[in-house]
Structure formats: C-alpha cells, structure tokens
Write a protein that holds these residues in place. Sequence first.
Motif, PDB file in Angstrom:
ATOM      1  N   ALA A  14       1.756 -61.515  18.089  1.00 41.01           N
ATOM      2  CA  ALA A  14       0.999 -61.514  19.346  1.00 41.01           C
ATOM      3  C   ALA A  14       1.918 -61.272  20.536  1.00 41.01           C
ATOM      4  O   ALA A  14       1.535 -60.608  21.495  1.00 41.01           O
ATOM      5  N   ALA A  15       3.129 -61.794  20.467  1.00 39.31           N
ATOM      6  CA  ALA A  15       4.085 -61.545  21.555  1.00 39.31           C
ATOM      7  C   ALA A  15       4.439 -60.067  21.624  1.00 39.31           C
ATOM      8  O   ALA A  15       4.548 -59.503  22.716  1.00 39.31           O
ATOM      9  N   LEU A  16       4.604 -59.447  20.485  1.00 38.03           N
ATOM     10  CA  LEU A  16       4.969 -58.032  20.469  1.00 38.03           C
ATOM     11  C   LEU A  16       3.809 -57.119  20.846  1.00 38.03           C
ATOM     12  O   LEU A  16       3.988 -56.164  21.600  1.00 38.03           O
ATOM     13  N   ALA A  54       9.467 -63.422  21.414  1.00 35.88           N
ATOM     14  CA  ALA A  54       8.595 -63.408  20.241  1.00 35.88           C
ATOM     15  C   ALA A  54       8.903 -64.584  19.315  1.00 35.88           C
ATOM     16  O   ALA A  54       7.990 -65.186  18.745  1.00 35.88           O
ATOM     17  N   LEU A  55      10.176 -64.920  19.176  1.00 36.63           N
ATOM     18  CA  LEU A  55      10.530 -66.072  18.351  1.00 36.63           C
ATOM     19  C   LEU A  55      10.000 -67.373  18.947  1.00 36.63           C
ATOM     20  O   LEU A  55       9.437 -68.215  18.240  1.00 36.63           O
ATOM     21  N   TRP A  56      10.182 -67.554  20.255  1.00 33.02           N
ATOM     22  CA  TRP A  56       9.642 -68.746  20.912  1.00 33.02           C
ATOM     23  C   TRP A  56       8.121 -68.773  20.797  1.00 33.02           C
ATOM     24  O   TRP A  56       7.513 -69.824  20.605  1.00 33.02           O
ATOM     25  N   SER A  57       7.495 -67.619  20.923  1.00 34.44           N
ATOM     26  CA  SER A  57       6.039 -67.551  20.811  1.00 34.44           C
ATOM     27  C   SER A  57       5.567 -67.981  19.435  1.00 34.44           C
ATOM     28  O   SER A  57       4.509 -68.590  19.298  1.00 34.44           O
ATOM     29  N   GLY A  58       6.348 -67.660  18.415  1.00 35.67           N
ATOM     30  CA  GLY A  58       6.000 -68.101  17.066  1.00 35.67           C
ATOM     31  C   GLY A  58       5.960 -69.607  16.954  1.00 35.67           C
ATOM     32  O   GLY A  58       5.038 -70.179  16.367  1.00 35.67           O
TER      33      GLY A  58
END
Length: 141
Positions: A14-16, A54-58
């Motif tokens: 979703a971040a990407l 994106a990692l933080w969003s995960g």
Amino acid sequence: MQKVILPFVAGFLAALFFRESTIAILHAAGVIEITGYSTTPFLPLGIPEFIVAALWSGFFSILMAWLLRVSPDRTAPWIGALVFGGIVLTAASVFVLDPLRGIWPSGNMMPRLALGFASNAMWGWGALVFMRAFTAGSDAD
C-alpha cells in the motif's frame, strides 16, 4: 502467522502503490513540490526513503489490522482505515520519526500535515484493500 505476515505485506504494498502514487500525482498536478518515490538515502541506513517508508508502513498495518479487527467475515472498516492512516501515520512521522532524525516540528505545519494526512489516508485505504484481497478466500480464525 497469517495475522502478521499478510498485514505487513499489505502495508508495504500500500505504501508503494497508494501512498507514494498519491504523492507523485499531487506533484504532477503541481500541488506539492516533493516527488513520490524519493530515492534520497535515509540516514544512517543509506537505503531510499520510499523503501524505509514502506517498511514502517508494514509494521503500522499490523497495528491497524489488530485495532480495526480486519477479518474476512466482518465488514471492512473503510472509514477507520482512512482515519487510522491519516492521523496515526502522520503523527508518528511528524512527532516521532522526524525528531529521531533531527527534524523538529516548527513553523507552519499545515501544508506538511495536510499532505501527510492525504497520502497516509490513501495508504490506510490501500492497506485495507490489500488485506481484504489477501484474505478473501481464507477461512476466519
């Protein structure tokens, strides 16, 4: 395991596909100056900022899935996902992550908060879309 891995992957994607695309579209429309998919190295790691986001969003999508009780047998909490993404991710970025990097909240914060709310709300919606897609055929625990 499914309650951790799938939300993480959903938030990462979703971040990407949603958050960074929203920023890129707003930049292309001339609304904002920053561009999406920033390849500026994130210090001290040296990897591109959009990958770190994106990692933080995960990780935040795991929290969102737990708080909103995302499950295939329940109706999707679309408004909750928009609000969670818009408020929680923006607040975490502005008041936690940026001060850790030495960037302190100061001056007129409204443009930054508005952009953060819009792009992160789209992330919340996108994370819920991916979570629902990933669990569409699975049985509820």
